[in-house]
Scaffold this motif. Structure first.
Motif, mmCIF file in Angstrom:
data_model
loop_
_atom_site.group_PDB
_atom_site.id
_atom_site.type_symbol
_atom_site.label_atom_id
_atom_site.label_comp_id
_atom_site.label_asym_id
_atom_site.label_seq_id
_atom_site.Cartn_x
_atom_site.Cartn_y
_atom_site.Cartn_z
ATOM 1 N N LYS A 143 0.836 -1.199 0.000
ATOM 2 C CA LYS A 143 0.000 0.000 0.000
ATOM 3 C C LYS A 143 0.874 1.253 0.000
ATOM 4 O O LYS A 143 0.617 2.213 -0.732
ATOM 5 C CB LYS A 143 -0.928 -0.001 1.218
ATOM 6 N N ASN A 144 1.909 1.258 0.846
ATOM 7 C CA ASN A 144 2.814 2.409 0.898
ATOM 8 C C ASN A 144 3.557 2.577 -0.418
ATOM 9 O O ASN A 144 3.796 3.698 -0.875
ATOM 10 C CB ASN A 144 3.814 2.258 2.045
ATOM 11 N N ASN A 145 3.953 1.441 -1.030
ATOM 12 C CA ASN A 145 4.639 1.507 -2.310
ATOM 13 C C ASN A 145 3.727 2.095 -3.382
ATOM 14 O O ASN A 145 4.158 2.878 -4.218
ATOM 15 C CB ASN A 145 5.108 0.117 -2.737
ATOM 16 N N ALA A 146 2.456 1.701 -3.368
ATOM 17 C CA ALA A 146 1.479 2.242 -4.315
ATOM 18 C C ALA A 146 1.304 3.739 -4.092
ATOM 19 O O ALA A 146 1.168 4.510 -5.048
ATOM 20 C CB ALA A 146 0.148 1.523 -4.175
ATOM 21 N N PHE A 147 1.331 4.156 -2.825
ATOM 22 C CA PHE A 147 1.206 5.584 -2.505
ATOM 23 C C PHE A 147 2.383 6.365 -3.082
ATOM 24 O O PHE A 147 2.218 7.455 -3.642
ATOM 25 C CB PHE A 147 1.148 5.768 -0.986
ATOM 26 N N LEU A 148 3.592 5.784 -2.977
ATOM 27 C CA LEU A 148 4.777 6.410 -3.559
ATOM 28 C C LEU A 148 4.647 6.511 -5.079
ATOM 29 O O LEU A 148 5.040 7.508 -5.688
ATOM 30 C CB LEU A 148 6.033 5.618 -3.186
ATOM 31 N N ALA A 149 4.084 5.463 -5.694
ATOM 32 C CA ALA A 149 3.890 5.462 -7.143
ATOM 33 C C ALA A 149 2.912 6.555 -7.566
ATOM 34 O O ALA A 149 3.100 7.216 -8.593
ATOM 35 C CB ALA A 149 3.387 4.096 -7.611
ATOM 36 N N VAL A 150 1.866 6.752 -6.766
ATOM 37 C CA VAL A 150 0.894 7.821 -7.038
ATOM 38 C C VAL A 150 1.594 9.182 -6.971
ATOM 39 O O VAL A 150 1.380 10.052 -7.825
ATOM 40 C CB VAL A 150 -0.286 7.772 -6.038
ATOM 41 N N GLY A 151 2.438 9.355 -5.947
ATOM 42 C CA GLY A 151 3.182 10.610 -5.802
ATOM 43 C C GLY A 151 4.094 10.860 -6.979
ATOM 44 O O GLY A 151 4.164 11.977 -7.507
ATOM 45 N N GLU A 152 4.795 9.818 -7.414
ATOM 46 C CA GLU A 152 5.699 9.988 -8.546
ATOM 47 C C GLU A 152 4.906 10.215 -9.829
ATOM 48 O O GLU A 152 5.341 10.946 -10.725
ATOM 49 C CB GLU A 152 6.621 8.780 -8.708
ATOM 50 N N GLY A 153 3.716 9.599 -9.910
ATOM 51 C CA GLY A 153 2.848 9.841 -11.061
ATOM 52 C C GLY A 153 2.481 11.306 -11.181
ATOM 53 O O GLY A 153 2.457 11.872 -12.281
ATOM 54 N N SER A 154 2.226 11.948 -10.046
ATOM 55 C CA SER A 154 1.901 13.380 -10.039
ATOM 56 C C SER A 154 3.097 14.215 -10.503
ATOM 57 O O SER A 154 2.933 15.181 -11.259
ATOM 58 C CB SER A 154 1.480 13.821 -8.626
ATOM 59 N N VAL A 155 4.295 13.823 -10.049
ATOM 60 C CA VAL A 155 5.515 14.540 -10.455
ATOM 61 C C VAL A 155 5.752 14.381 -11.959
ATOM 62 O O VAL A 155 6.058 15.348 -12.664
ATOM 63 C CB VAL A 155 6.743 14.032 -9.667
ATOM 64 N N VAL A 156 5.595 13.148 -12.452
ATOM 65 C CA VAL A 156 5.777 12.886 -13.885
ATOM 66 C C VAL A 156 4.774 13.709 -14.694
ATOM 67 O O VAL A 156 5.111 14.297 -15.731
ATOM 68 C CB VAL A 156 5.616 11.380 -14.194
ATOM 69 N N GLY A 157 3.526 13.770 -14.214
ATOM 70 C CA GLY A 157 2.502 14.553 -14.900
ATOM 71 C C GLY A 157 2.854 16.024 -14.957
ATOM 72 O O GLY A 157 2.658 16.684 -15.982
ATOM 73 N N PHE A 158 3.402 16.545 -13.868
ATOM 74 C CA PHE A 158 3.810 17.951 -13.820
ATOM 75 C C PHE A 158 4.899 18.225 -14.856
ATOM 76 O O PHE A 158 4.833 19.201 -15.616
ATOM 77 C CB PHE A 158 4.309 18.301 -12.417
ATOM 78 N N LEU A 159 5.913 17.344 -14.912
ATOM 79 C CA LEU A 159 7.013 17.521 -15.858
ATOM 80 C C LEU A 159 6.542 17.343 -17.302
ATOM 81 O O LEU A 159 6.977 18.065 -18.202
ATOM 82 C CB LEU A 159 8.141 16.540 -15.540
ATOM 83 N N THR A 160 5.636 16.377 -17.516
ATOM 84 C CA THR A 160 5.084 16.169 -18.851
ATOM 85 C C THR A 160 4.333 17.410 -19.305
ATOM 86 O O THR A 160 4.481 17.869 -20.438
ATOM 87 C CB THR A 160 4.133 14.953 -18.865
ATOM 88 N N GLY A 161 3.520 17.967 -18.412
ATOM 89 C CA GLY A 161 2.767 19.169 -18.747
ATOM 90 C C GLY A 161 3.644 20.378 -18.955
ATOM 91 O O GLY A 161 3.373 21.213 -19.825
ATOM 92 N N LEU A 162 4.727 20.486 -18.202
ATOM 93 C CA LEU A 162 5.592 21.665 -18.255
ATOM 94 C C LEU A 162 6.496 21.677 -19.478
ATOM 95 O O LEU A 162 6.595 22.689 -20.181
ATOM 96 C CB LEU A 162 6.434 21.745 -16.981
ATOM 97 N N VAL A 163 7.170 20.566 -19.743
ATOM 98 C CA VAL A 163 8.174 20.556 -20.820
ATOM 99 C C VAL A 163 7.949 19.473 -21.872
ATOM 100 O O VAL A 163 8.798 19.256 -22.729
ATOM 101 C CB VAL A 163 9.608 20.421 -20.237
ATOM 102 N N GLY A 164 6.807 18.792 -21.838
ATOM 103 C CA GLY A 164 6.503 17.814 -22.870
ATOM 104 C C GLY A 164 7.292 16.529 -22.792
ATOM 105 O O GLY A 164 7.399 15.796 -23.780
ATOM 106 N N ALA A 165 7.842 16.222 -21.628
ATOM 107 C CA ALA A 165 8.621 14.987 -21.448
ATOM 108 C C ALA A 165 7.738 13.870 -20.930
ATOM 109 O O ALA A 165 6.962 14.080 -19.992
ATOM 110 C CB ALA A 165 9.775 15.228 -20.479
ATOM 111 N N GLY A 166 7.836 12.686 -21.548
ATOM 112 C CA GLY A 166 6.991 11.569 -21.133
ATOM 113 C C GLY A 166 7.344 11.007 -19.769
ATOM 114 O O GLY A 166 6.508 10.447 -19.078
ATOM 115 N N GLY A 167 8.618 11.133 -19.371
ATOM 116 C CA GLY A 167 9.032 10.703 -18.040
ATOM 117 C C GLY A 167 9.294 9.223 -17.880
ATOM 118 O O GLY A 167 9.282 8.702 -16.766
#
Length: 264
Positions: A143-167
């Motif tokens: 469960k904690n690992n999934a929570f970390l994955a959700v957090g990283e998903g948000s970071v990847v989404g931010f970078l994808t939106g900002l500079v067009g990088a798939g991550g």
């Protein structure tokens, strides 16, 4: 210079097909420096090119049962939310001229390219260093690992939106380390996540820009050819062994971007 741009476009797909990521790291610099496209528009084009290439590349992984759709949702939903918020609310408020220091003017384009250069440094480091899968402590729950994955998903989404990088260079380690996913499944799942993130990011903000569909279609088609090449190569060559090569190439591009935008 355009001929080199078309050749480099093949590498976008080859990288995605061979190692499941890294393609978007090539895309923006190729569009900006080989085709002379505005950096902000290049991030938009990058989303479409990487998204269409990734979705084509993921087909063979789907056929072989190497895509975990539950993980696509765990990672993808927060990513999509971050992308939408970033492209529709954050990017529009960044001024065209951020600050001036002497004769140097930090424009929006330079700002985005420097952020992208920082991301490229992180990607090249991950590719060049010896790949060691991190061990998650036994006390750490799924469960904690999934929570970390959700957090990283948000970071990847931010970078994808900002500079067009798939991550992809961030997604794959997260899937392997946090969710204990086999590497081939991680690559297939990463391609689906990248395609969903990128295409949603593109279509959520495409109405605000004038798109050259003919050019975008041709570059996407070339990248798709590259992804077929990369996928075939992955059956004969261990993509992990080629990662350092991609890493050093990306690092050379970073040096060029910094020199071009700040010093030259």
């Amino acid at each position: 210079m355009e001929i080199f741009g078309y050749i480099a476009s093949v590498l976008i797909g080859v990288s995605l097909g061979l190692i499941g990521g890294g393609g978007s790291i090539f895309t923006v610099p190729v569009l900006v420096y080989f085709f002379g496209i505005d950096a902000f528009l290049a991030t938009e084009y990058s989303l479409f090119i990487v998204g269409t290439s990734s979705i084509i590349g993921s087909v063979s992984y789907f056929k072989n049962g190497l895509v975990n759709m539950k993980t696509v949702l765990i990672f993808g939903i927060p990513s999509v939310i971050s992308i939408f918020l970033t492209r529709n609310f954050l990017l529009p408020i960044i001024p065209d001229s951020i600050f001036k220091f002497g004769n140097f003017v930090m424009t929006k384009n330079i700002f985005l390219l420097l952020i992208f250069a920082g991301l490229m440094i992180a990607a090249s480091y991950k590719m060049i260093r010896k790949n060691k899968v991190l061990e998650i402590k036994a006390t750490s729950s799924q469960k904690n690992n999934a929570f970390l994955a959700v957090g990283e998903g948000s970071v990847v989404g931010f970078l994808t939106g900002l500079v067009g990088a798939g991550g992809g260079f961030m997604i794959i380690p997260a899937l392997v380390n946090f969710l204990k996913m086999p590497m081939k499944v991680a690559i297939g799942t990463s391609l689906v996540i990248i395609s969903v993130n990128s295409l949603i990011g593109f279509f959520s903000s495409v109405n605000h820009l004038k798109i050259d569909w003919s050019f975008l279609g041709s570059i996407s088609a070339i990248a798709i050819v590259g992804i077929f090449i990369g996928t075939q190569l992955s059956k004969k060559i261990n993509g992990e062994k080629l990662k350092p090569v991609f890493g050093w190439f990306i690092l050379i591009m970073v040096v060029y971007i910094i020199l071009k935008e700040i010093i030259l």
